[in-house]
Scaffold this motif. Structure first.
Motif, PDB file in Angstrom:
ATOM      1  N   LEU A  61     -14.594   4.031  12.769  1.00 35.05           N
ATOM      2  CA  LEU A  61     -15.557   3.430  11.836  1.00 35.05           C
ATOM      3  C   LEU A  61     -15.194   4.163  10.378  1.00 35.05           C
ATOM      4  CD1 LEU A  61     -18.955   2.848  13.572  1.00 35.05           C
ATOM      5  CD2 LEU A  61     -17.391   1.131  12.593  1.00 35.05           C
ATOM      6  N   VAL A  62     -15.039   5.516  10.591  1.00 34.69           N
ATOM      7  CA  VAL A  62     -14.772   6.327   9.252  1.00 34.69           C
ATOM      8  C   VAL A  62     -13.346   5.948   8.801  1.00 34.69           C
ATOM      9  CG1 VAL A  62     -14.022   8.539   8.530  1.00 34.69           C
ATOM     10  CG2 VAL A  62     -16.090   8.225   9.878  1.00 34.69           C
ATOM     11  N   LEU A  63     -12.467   5.848   9.658  1.00 30.77           N
ATOM     12  CA  LEU A  63     -11.082   5.153   9.297  1.00 30.77           C
ATOM     13  C   LEU A  63     -11.201   3.856   8.725  1.00 30.77           C
ATOM     14  CD1 LEU A  63      -8.049   5.691   9.064  1.00 30.77           C
ATOM     15  CD2 LEU A  63      -7.894   4.838  11.493  1.00 30.77           C
ATOM     16  N   GLN A  64     -11.868   2.967   9.326  1.00 34.43           N
ATOM     17  CA  GLN A  64     -12.065   1.572   8.621  1.00 34.43           C
ATOM     18  C   GLN A  64     -12.648   1.812   7.183  1.00 34.43           C
ATOM     19  OE1 GLN A  64     -14.081  -1.200  11.168  1.00 34.43           O
ATOM     20  NE2 GLN A  64     -12.996  -0.496  12.930  1.00 34.43           N
ATOM     21  N   TYR A  65     -13.670   2.513   7.092  1.00 38.44           N
ATOM     22  CA  TYR A  65     -14.301   2.855   5.940  1.00 38.44           C
ATOM     23  C   TYR A  65     -13.322   3.178   4.621  1.00 38.44           C
ATOM     24  CZ  TYR A  65     -17.396   4.435   1.867  1.00 38.44           C
ATOM     25  OH  TYR A  65     -18.049   4.520   1.004  1.00 38.44           O
ATOM     26  N   LEU A  66     -12.592   4.286   5.107  1.00 36.49           N
ATOM     27  CA  LEU A  66     -11.568   4.803   4.199  1.00 36.49           C
ATOM     28  C   LEU A  66     -10.494   3.606   3.875  1.00 36.49           C
ATOM     29  CD1 LEU A  66     -11.079   8.137   5.573  1.00 36.49           C
ATOM     30  CD2 LEU A  66     -12.419   7.511   3.509  1.00 36.49           C
ATOM     31  N   ALA A  67     -10.287   2.527   4.865  1.00 38.54           N
ATOM     32  CA  ALA A  67      -9.302   1.642   4.680  1.00 38.54           C
ATOM     33  C   ALA A  67     -10.031   0.495   3.834  1.00 38.54           C
ATOM     34  CB  ALA A  67      -8.883   1.173   5.724  1.00 38.54           C
ATOM     35  N   GLY A  68     -11.082   0.719   3.445  1.00 41.73           N
ATOM     36  CA  GLY A  68     -11.557  -0.503   2.491  1.00 41.73           C
ATOM     37  C   GLY A  68     -12.787  -1.499   3.317  1.00 41.73           C
ATOM     38  N   VAL A  69     -13.041  -1.288   4.290  1.00 42.80           N
ATOM     39  CA  VAL A  69     -14.059  -2.288   4.999  1.00 42.80           C
ATOM     40  C   VAL A  69     -15.357  -2.234   4.160  1.00 42.80           C
ATOM     41  CG1 VAL A  69     -15.189  -2.671   7.029  1.00 42.80           C
ATOM     42  CG2 VAL A  69     -12.663  -2.166   7.168  1.00 42.80           C
ATOM     43  N   ASP A  70     -15.926  -3.110   4.084  1.00 39.73           N
ATOM     44  CA  ASP A  70     -17.082  -3.043   3.400  1.00 39.73           C
ATOM     45  C   ASP A  70     -18.358  -2.176   4.133  1.00 39.73           C
ATOM     46  OD1 ASP A  70     -20.144  -4.775   3.240  1.00 39.73           O
ATOM     47  OD2 ASP A  70     -18.951  -4.533   1.315  1.00 39.73           O
ATOM     48  N   ARG A  71     -18.991  -1.247   2.941  1.00 39.82           N
ATOM     49  CA  ARG A  71     -19.838  -0.307   3.660  1.00 39.82           C
ATOM     50  C   ARG A  71     -21.084  -1.015   4.273  1.00 39.82           C
ATOM     51  NH1 ARG A  71     -24.889   1.973   1.856  1.00 39.82           N
ATOM     52  NH2 ARG A  71     -24.630   4.356   1.832  1.00 39.82           N
ATOM     53  N   ALA A  72     -21.561  -2.216   4.001  1.00 39.88           N
ATOM     54  CA  ALA A  72     -22.597  -3.036   4.585  1.00 39.88           C
ATOM     55  C   ALA A  72     -22.143  -3.130   6.124  1.00 39.88           C
ATOM     56  CB  ALA A  72     -22.821  -4.265   4.006  1.00 39.88           C
ATOM     57  N   LEU A  73     -20.940  -3.389   6.611  1.00 41.46           N
ATOM     58  CA  LEU A  73     -20.352  -3.971   7.752  1.00 41.46           C
ATOM     59  C   LEU A  73     -20.075  -2.342   8.383  1.00 41.46           C
ATOM     60  CD1 LEU A  73     -17.438  -6.356   6.904  1.00 41.46           C
ATOM     61  CD2 LEU A  73     -19.607  -6.750   7.910  1.00 41.46           C
ATOM     62  N   ILE A  74     -19.862  -1.028   8.012  1.00 45.12           N
ATOM     63  CA  ILE A  74     -19.611  -0.091   8.436  1.00 45.12           C
ATOM     64  C   ILE A  74     -21.110   0.409   9.075  1.00 45.12           C
ATOM     65  CG2 ILE A  74     -19.212   2.412   8.269  1.00 45.12           C
ATOM     66  CD1 ILE A  74     -16.712   0.485   8.739  1.00 45.12           C
ATOM     67  N   ALA A  75     -22.285   0.199   7.923  1.00 45.58           N
ATOM     68  CA  ALA A  75     -23.357   0.693   8.313  1.00 45.58           C
ATOM     69  C   ALA A  75     -24.180   0.178   9.370  1.00 45.58           C
ATOM     70  CB  ALA A  75     -24.254   0.209   7.065  1.00 45.58           C
TER      71      ALA A  75
END
Length: 196
Positions: free
Chosen positions: A162-176
């Motif tokens: 999930l951290v890697l996805q966040y750094l790659a630009g996945v939307d913060r709300a989706l990560i949350a």
């Protein structure tokens, strides 16, 4: 006689930790190939001989920075405090990503570099073990008494992805939302693990 140009004060503070912070920032911005004594010294606002004095070699600097970055991330994300799992689980991880994304970027750079440079494999393995160990401590304190190490490793794999996805630009709300789901599964697992 020429007046020496004063070196601006370091935004990282002073001493060895300032150099480690600077190394993390340099690698996060330029990749490992951009990591030189000079680039670290410039980022820290010191003479490059100070970097050599503290670390002796580039590889020693890399290993020390990797250990330091992992400890900073573990501490800031409160992984060891898993006993108090609540809404703060998601928020503390997201806050960490927003506050110091370079810590995470640096660690991923090192992980990828270890594929090309086998001599870094031990440091990267230790990085993962530090995270898993911190999670296992928290899970045990939460009352999980079965397969603690396996659960910790599985949980970290989810968080890492999930951290890697966040750094790659996945939307913060989706990560949350995904972090909340990981948290719900973890709470269920802890509840099931304490009923045995």
């Amino acid at each position: 006689m020429k007046t020496p140009v004063p070196v601006p004060p370091s935004k990282y503070g002073t001493g060895k930790e300032a150099l480690l912070r600077a190394a993390v920032e340099v690698v996060a911005a330029k990749g490992l190939r951009g990591l030189t004594y000079r680039s670290v010294a410039e980022a820290a606002g010191v003479n490059n001989t100070l970097v050599a004095h503290h670390f002796g070699s580039r590889d020693a600097l890399i290993a020390a920075a990797l250990d330091w970055a992992a400890e900073q991330s573990i501490s800031a994300s409160k992984l060891r405090e898993a006993a108090a799992l609540g809404h703060s689980f998601t928020e503390s991880l997201l806050d960490l990503l927003l506050a110091e994304p370079e810590l995470q970027v640096f660690q991923y750079e090192m992980i990828l570099e270890a594929r090309r440079r086998p001599e870094l494999a031990g440091a990267v393995s230790a990085l993962y073990e530090n995270y898993v160990s911190a999670l296992a401590e928290g899970l045990a304190a939460s009352g999980l008494n079965r397969n603690v190490e396996v659960v910790a490793r599985t949980l970290f794999a989810s968080l890492d992805g999930l951290v890697l996805q966040y750094l790659a630009g996945v939307d913060r709300a989706l990560i949350a939302a995904s972090l909340e789901e990981v948290h719900a599964v973890l709470l269920f697992r802890i509840g099931a693990g304490t009923q045995s």
